[in-house]
Design a protein around this motif. Structure first.
Motif, PDB file in Angstrom:
ATOM      1  N   LYS A  54       0.854  -1.190   0.000  1.00  0.00           N
ATOM      2  CA  LYS A  54       0.000   0.000   0.000  1.00  0.00           C
ATOM      3  C   LYS A  54       0.888   1.237   0.000  1.00  0.00           C
ATOM      4  O   LYS A  54       1.906   1.282   0.680  1.00  0.00           O
ATOM      5  CB  LYS A  54      -0.866  -0.019   1.259  1.00  0.00           C
ATOM      6  N   PHE A  55       0.482   2.238  -0.773  1.00  0.00           N
ATOM      7  CA  PHE A  55       1.169   3.522  -0.774  1.00  0.00           C
ATOM      8  C   PHE A  55       0.138   4.592  -0.439  1.00  0.00           C
ATOM      9  O   PHE A  55      -0.845   4.774  -1.168  1.00  0.00           O
ATOM     10  CB  PHE A  55       1.821   3.795  -2.131  1.00  0.00           C
ATOM     11  N   ASP A  56       0.338   5.265   0.679  1.00  0.00           N
ATOM     12  CA  ASP A  56      -0.569   6.333   1.094  1.00  0.00           C
ATOM     13  C   ASP A  56      -0.201   7.628   0.391  1.00  0.00           C
ATOM     14  O   ASP A  56       0.964   8.020   0.357  1.00  0.00           O
ATOM     15  CB  ASP A  56      -0.493   6.539   2.611  1.00  0.00           C
ATOM     16  N   ARG A  57      -1.243   8.259  -0.199  1.00  0.00           N
ATOM     17  CA  ARG A  57      -1.060   9.528  -0.898  1.00  0.00           C
ATOM     18  C   ARG A  57      -1.862  10.593  -0.161  1.00  0.00           C
ATOM     19  O   ARG A  57      -3.091  10.575  -0.220  1.00  0.00           O
ATOM     20  CB  ARG A  57      -1.568   9.435  -2.340  1.00  0.00           C
ATOM     21  N   PRO A  58      -1.202  11.507   0.555  1.00  0.00           N
ATOM     22  CA  PRO A  58      -1.950  12.546   1.262  1.00  0.00           C
ATOM     23  C   PRO A  58      -2.870  13.309   0.318  1.00  0.00           C
ATOM     24  O   PRO A  58      -2.443  13.784  -0.726  1.00  0.00           O
ATOM     25  CB  PRO A  58      -0.849  13.458   1.816  1.00  0.00           C
ATOM     26  N   GLY A  59      -4.138  13.374   0.679  1.00  0.00           N
ATOM     27  CA  GLY A  59      -5.114  14.084  -0.146  1.00  0.00           C
ATOM     28  C   GLY A  59      -5.806  13.221  -1.191  1.00  0.00           C
ATOM     29  O   GLY A  59      -6.751  13.669  -1.834  1.00  0.00           O
ATOM     30  N   TRP A  60      -5.346  12.012  -1.403  1.00  0.00           N
ATOM     31  CA  TRP A  60      -5.942  11.076  -2.356  1.00  0.00           C
ATOM     32  C   TRP A  60      -6.078   9.710  -1.688  1.00  0.00           C
ATOM     33  O   TRP A  60      -5.389   9.424  -0.709  1.00  0.00           O
ATOM     34  CB  TRP A  60      -5.048  10.905  -3.592  1.00  0.00           C
ATOM     35  N   PRO A  61      -6.925   8.844  -2.245  1.00  0.00           N
ATOM     36  CA  PRO A  61      -7.029   7.488  -1.697  1.00  0.00           C
ATOM     37  C   PRO A  61      -5.703   6.735  -1.839  1.00  0.00           C
ATOM     38  O   PRO A  61      -4.931   6.984  -2.778  1.00  0.00           O
ATOM     39  CB  PRO A  61      -8.113   6.823  -2.559  1.00  0.00           C
ATOM     40  N   ALA A  62      -5.442   5.842  -0.921  1.00  0.00           N
ATOM     41  CA  ALA A  62      -4.241   4.994  -0.995  1.00  0.00           C
ATOM     42  C   ALA A  62      -4.304   4.153  -2.263  1.00  0.00           C
ATOM     43  O   ALA A  62      -5.385   3.840  -2.772  1.00  0.00           O
ATOM     44  CB  ALA A  62      -4.169   4.079   0.222  1.00  0.00           C
TER      45      ALA A  62
END
Length: 139
Positions: A76-84
């Protein structure tokens, strides 16, 4: 081409079995979608898998992705402001994140040294660096 697809299907089936997950049509289809190499959020995974299966709920995909994460099949890659976003687990790598559209690309960089000596008492096991900027489409 049909032979390549059959070999790929067999490899995915074996990966599911190797981690102790039962092989089902929806699980296999979600792995096929993720094997595209793209970084996809749950809604994109659901849409692509639903197009082939006919029916599939986002909740079912969330559950599958959670199981895939728990067993190490995906990362999983978390993207601040967008869904992972998620991708098939593989060799360690870093990511580039477009700050305008949220696009993610893989980057291979030399292995980073862990700063254990500077973090007294910490037991670090990995390094994650994210390069941020504008992707070619947003420039």
């Amino acid at each position: 081409m049909a032979r390549e697809t059959a070999q790929t299907d067999e490899a995915m089936i074996q990966r599911l079995r190797d981690v102790g997950l039962r092989v089902t049509g929806p699980r296999l289809e979600v792995l096929k979608v993720l094997s595209s190499g793209e970084h996809l959020d749950v809604e994109a995974i659901t849409g692509a898998a639903r197009a082939r299966l006919g029916t599939l709920t986002s909740q079912a995909v969330y559950d599958m992705v959670r199981h895939f994460l728990d067993t190490g099949l995906v990362t999983k890659f978390d993207r601040p402001g967008w869904p992972a976003v998620f991708e098939i687990a593989g060799k360690p790598h870093q990511h580039a994140l477009c700050v305008n559209c949220g696009r993610v690309a893989n980057i291979s960089v030399p292995r980073q040294e862990l700063p254990d000596k500077r973090l007294r008492g910490w037991n670090l096991d990995s390094v994650e660096i994210t390069f941020k900027g504008e992707c070619p489409d947003c420039r």
